[in-house]
Design a protein around this motif. Structure first.
Motif, short mmCIF file in Angstrom:
data_model
loop_
_atom_site.label_atom_id
_atom_site.label_comp_id
_atom_site.label_asym_id
_atom_site.label_seq_id
_atom_site.Cartn_x
_atom_site.Cartn_y
_atom_site.Cartn_z
N LEU A 58 0.83 -1.22 0.00
CA LEU A 58 0.00 0.00 0.00
C LEU A 58 0.86 1.27 0.00
N VAL A 59 1.87 1.28 0.86
CA VAL A 59 2.74 2.47 0.95
C VAL A 59 3.43 2.72 -0.40
N ILE A 60 3.96 1.65 -1.00
CA ILE A 60 4.64 1.80 -2.29
C ILE A 60 3.67 2.30 -3.35
N SER A 61 2.50 1.67 -3.37
CA SER A 61 1.52 2.01 -4.39
C SER A 61 0.98 3.44 -4.25
N ILE A 62 0.74 3.86 -3.01
CA ILE A 62 0.25 5.23 -2.77
C ILE A 62 1.26 6.23 -3.34
N ARG A 63 2.53 6.00 -3.04
CA ARG A 63 3.55 6.94 -3.50
C ARG A 63 3.67 6.90 -5.02
N GLU A 64 3.66 5.70 -5.57
CA GLU A 64 3.81 5.54 -7.02
C GLU A 64 2.69 6.25 -7.78
N ILE A 65 1.47 6.01 -7.32
CA ILE A 65 0.31 6.56 -8.04
C ILE A 65 0.24 8.07 -7.90
N LEU A 66 0.53 8.58 -6.70
CA LEU A 66 0.54 10.03 -6.52
C LEU A 66 1.66 10.67 -7.35
N ASP A 67 2.82 10.01 -7.32
CA ASP A 67 3.97 10.55 -8.03
C ASP A 67 3.71 10.61 -9.53
N LYS A 68 3.09 9.57 -10.04
CA LYS A 68 2.76 9.52 -11.48
C LYS A 68 1.80 10.66 -11.84
N ALA A 69 0.83 10.90 -10.98
CA ALA A 69 -0.14 11.98 -11.25
C ALA A 69 0.54 13.35 -11.16
N ILE A 70 1.45 13.50 -10.19
CA ILE A 70 2.16 14.78 -10.06
C ILE A 70 3.01 15.02 -11.31
N LYS A 71 3.66 13.95 -11.81
CA LYS A 71 4.48 14.10 -13.02
C LYS A 71 3.60 14.49 -14.21
N ALA A 72 2.44 13.84 -14.32
CA ALA A 72 1.52 14.16 -15.42
C ALA A 72 1.08 15.62 -15.32
N GLY A 73 0.80 16.05 -14.10
CA GLY A 73 0.39 17.44 -13.89
C GLY A 73 1.52 18.40 -14.18
N GLY A 74 2.75 17.99 -13.86
CA GLY A 74 3.92 18.82 -14.13
C GLY A 74 4.09 19.08 -15.61
N SER A 75 3.79 18.08 -16.43
CA SER A 75 3.95 18.30 -17.86
C SER A 75 2.86 19.23 -18.41
N SER A 76 1.71 19.24 -17.74
CA SER A 76 0.69 20.20 -18.17
C SER A 76 1.04 21.62 -17.73
N LEU A 77 1.84 21.70 -16.65
CA LEU A 77 2.22 22.99 -16.09
C LEU A 77 3.06 23.82 -17.06
N LYS A 78 3.90 23.13 -17.83
CA LYS A 78 4.78 23.84 -18.77
C LYS A 78 3.99 24.75 -19.71
N ASP A 79 2.75 24.34 -19.95
CA ASP A 79 1.96 25.09 -20.93
C ASP A 79 0.99 26.06 -20.29
N TYR A 80 1.07 26.21 -18.95
CA TYR A 80 -0.05 26.93 -18.33
C TYR A 80 -0.16 28.37 -18.80
N ARG A 81 0.97 28.97 -19.15
CA ARG A 81 0.91 30.35 -19.64
C ARG A 81 0.22 30.45 -21.00
N HIS A 82 0.25 29.33 -21.71
CA HIS A 82 -0.32 29.38 -23.06
C HIS A 82 -1.79 28.98 -23.06
N THR A 83 -2.26 28.49 -21.96
CA THR A 83 -3.68 28.17 -21.91
C THR A 83 -4.40 29.30 -21.19
N ASP A 84 -5.11 29.00 -20.15
CA ASP A 84 -5.85 30.08 -19.48
C ASP A 84 -5.23 30.47 -18.15
#
Ligand SMILES: [Zn+2]
Length: 277
Positions: free
Chosen positions: A204-230
């Protein structure tokens, strides 16, 4: 509702625009959100410098050099918008608070449903505040480990689904990620907490970190464009295995079962009956 990974990304998005900047003006366009805005809010923050921005559970903490912390919760529908100095700002509906910085940049809180809140606390008050004093460890902290989780679960007779949502056990986990974690670990959301083994706690501990980390990374890649969106910080697209997938084929095992949805304490749990025991 923004979850932990989104709030992490909100903090990362705010940091370059706000850290080391002075607040020259704070405008609030109404008296309250879910609760009243802090008393004499603008007087207490105008002129102060922002020294750090961090996340605790699902709260954004903006730390000032006068020992005050602006605490923001985005509720169900809140977003923070970063408006760089070279871009004009035009008030739109539900913009409830505008922070104007000394370089002309602005940070705007927009929240149509107003389940969010803004508080102003000192460092000492933060520790003692009811929202934080009984809060459990962060999922990425050393304190949150298999033996801690095992011992905490031993004391609980409720289902594992509810235990993981309990903020005093671990801070910041919401319904979506608990469903995803239990699926990945093959643990039924209906299991009784004190029957979870130490090996499962480790998983559970491993999975919680893995899944959150993956989502944070996905969000980080959307962040690069935030100035170009809204410019809105608070939401990004996720890929979920089971959340919201009722009736769809179980994605990760050859079980030929479909994802089931049940109601637990008023919230939907999505899971595979075959995979999750
Ligand atoms: Zn399955």
């Amino acid at each position: 509702m923004p979850e932990l990974p989104e709030i992490e990304i909100v903090c990362k998005g705010l940091a370059p625009a706000m850290i080391d900047r002075k607040i020259v003006k704070l405008k609030q366009n109404r008296k309250n959100l879910r609760i009243d805005f802090p008393e004499n809010f603008s007087d207490k923050v105008e002129g102060a410098k922002i020294i750090n921005i961090r996340r605790r559970a699902k709260y954004v903490l903006i730390e000032l050099d006068n020992n005050q912390i602006i605490v923001i919760h985005l509720g169900m529908s809140g977003v923070l918008k970063v408006i760089p100095s070279d871009e004009g700002y035009k008030h739109v509906k539900h913009d409830h608070m505008v922070i104007i910085l000394d370089d002309g940049g602005k940070v705007v809180l927009n929240d149509p449903r107003r389940f969010g809140l803004v508080m102003l606390l000192t460092n000492e008050e933060l520790e003692e505040h009811k929202s934080f004093s009984s809060m459990g460890p962060e999922p990425f902290s050393n304190e949150f480990n298999a033996s801690y989780l095992y011992e905490s679960l031993q004391k609980r007779q409720g289902v594992i689904k509810s235990a993981l949502l309990n903020q005093s056990l671990v801070a910041g986990l919401g319904n979506i990620y608990v469903c995803e974690v239990l699926y990945q670990c093959g643990i039924s959301p209906k299991r009784v907490s004190n029957k979870i083994t130490i090996d499962e706690c480790n998983l559970l501990v491993i999975s919680i970190r893995e899944i959150l980390d993956k989502a944070i990374k996905a969000g980080g890649s959307s962040l690069k464009d935030y100035r170009h969106t809204d410019g809105n910080l608070g939401y990004f697209q996720h890929q979920f295995a089971v959340y919201g997938k009722e009736g769809e084929k179980c994605p990760e095992c050859d079980c030929n079962f479909s994802i089931k949805r049940i109601n637990q304490s008023g919230r939907s749990s999505f899971y595979c009956e075959k995979r999750q025991k």
